[in-house]
Design an enzyme around this catalytic site. Sequence first.
Site, PDB file in Angstrom:
ATOM      1  N   ASP A 117      -4.909  38.487  51.321  1.00 47.78           N
ATOM      2  CA  ASP A 117      -5.264  37.916  52.622  1.00 47.78           C
ATOM      3  C   ASP A 117      -6.716  38.074  53.024  1.00 47.78           C
ATOM      4  OD1 ASP A 117      -2.643  37.240  53.189  1.00 47.78           O
ATOM      5  OD2 ASP A 117      -2.254  38.991  54.412  1.00 47.78           O
ATOM      6  N   GLU A 127      -8.049  37.193  56.831  1.00 50.66           N
ATOM      7  CA  GLU A 127      -7.734  36.713  58.167  1.00 50.66           C
ATOM      8  C   GLU A 127      -8.942  36.986  59.059  1.00 50.66           C
ATOM      9  OE1 GLU A 127      -2.895  37.069  58.485  1.00 50.66           O
ATOM     10  OE2 GLU A 127      -4.113  38.701  59.318  1.00 50.66           O
ATOM     11  N   GLU A 161       0.865  38.726  48.084  1.00 51.03           N
ATOM     12  CA  GLU A 161      -0.044  38.042  49.005  1.00 51.03           C
ATOM     13  C   GLU A 161      -1.405  38.741  48.976  1.00 51.03           C
ATOM     14  OE1 GLU A 161      -0.126  37.089  53.796  1.00 51.03           O
ATOM     15  OE2 GLU A 161       1.802  37.064  52.743  1.00 51.03           O
TER      16      GLU A 161
END
Length: 289
Positions: free
Chosen positions: A100, A102, A98
């Site tokens: 990311d 955010e 993953e």
Amino acid sequence: MASVLIVLMFMACLTEAALVADNFYKDVDITWGNERAKILRAGRLLTLSLDKFSGSGFQSKNEYLFGRFDVQLKLVPGNSAGTVTTYYLSSQGPSHDEIDFEFLGNVSGQPYIVHTNVYSQGKGNREQQFHLWFDPTTSFHTYSIIWNPLRIIFMVDDIPIRVFHNGEAAGVPFPKNQPMRVYSSLWNADDWATQGGRVKTDWTQAPFTAAYRNFNVNACSPSSSGSSCGAKSSDALTADQAWQTQGLDAKGRNRLRWVQKKYMIYNYCTDFKRFPQGLPRECKRSRFL
């Protein structure tokens, strides 16, 4: 020599580059939230909304193994405390990879926190957090992930804010074998997102809405056919293919230093309390290279 071998192996296991250009109807599936996610303007705009009952999200129709992934995003304005808007790549399963972005909301007048992380083989804990040098709620800004066999680069308006290098030679896992889709969502995380969960979502401000446009993917799709990705290794890479070996030049390194010195607010590689037995191995390398 190790870097050359990594790139050659990468070129041998992928198909031709997959180009996705700015039509949400063709490029993504709305995966949850029902009417809270909307595709507008003939596919050129997508909005996600959050209310007290549900958030919303979408994912790319295709999965990719390395690429450049760009989107323009305008975040939830006003009192966004408790909300999290995401833009990330992920595979599936307990040993997933993953990458990311955010965006953690905050009370009116306080800055968003940009939270970045990298997971490999199910292990993350590689967080770096930043404030931005602009208000991300008043206009669209471009957020990019460049993922090639040598490194991962996080960029905001083409300015690098973080680089995560392939450190497999030092025993650091790196995402390179699991195809990933692009995901995005808007959801309530007021148990942790704003000031450690001390500030809760103000539902009188709902619905909260984030907007997306200019979603562009220049990436490779996984294949067992052995065909090359984009240009052959003996060819010069075009501008569209430059991500395949992209790093930072002197200008890019200077910009990275500027961001990390002025706007970084957390770096796991300096958190000695969190890692009393010693910092992770990748932290020994300068983050500015």
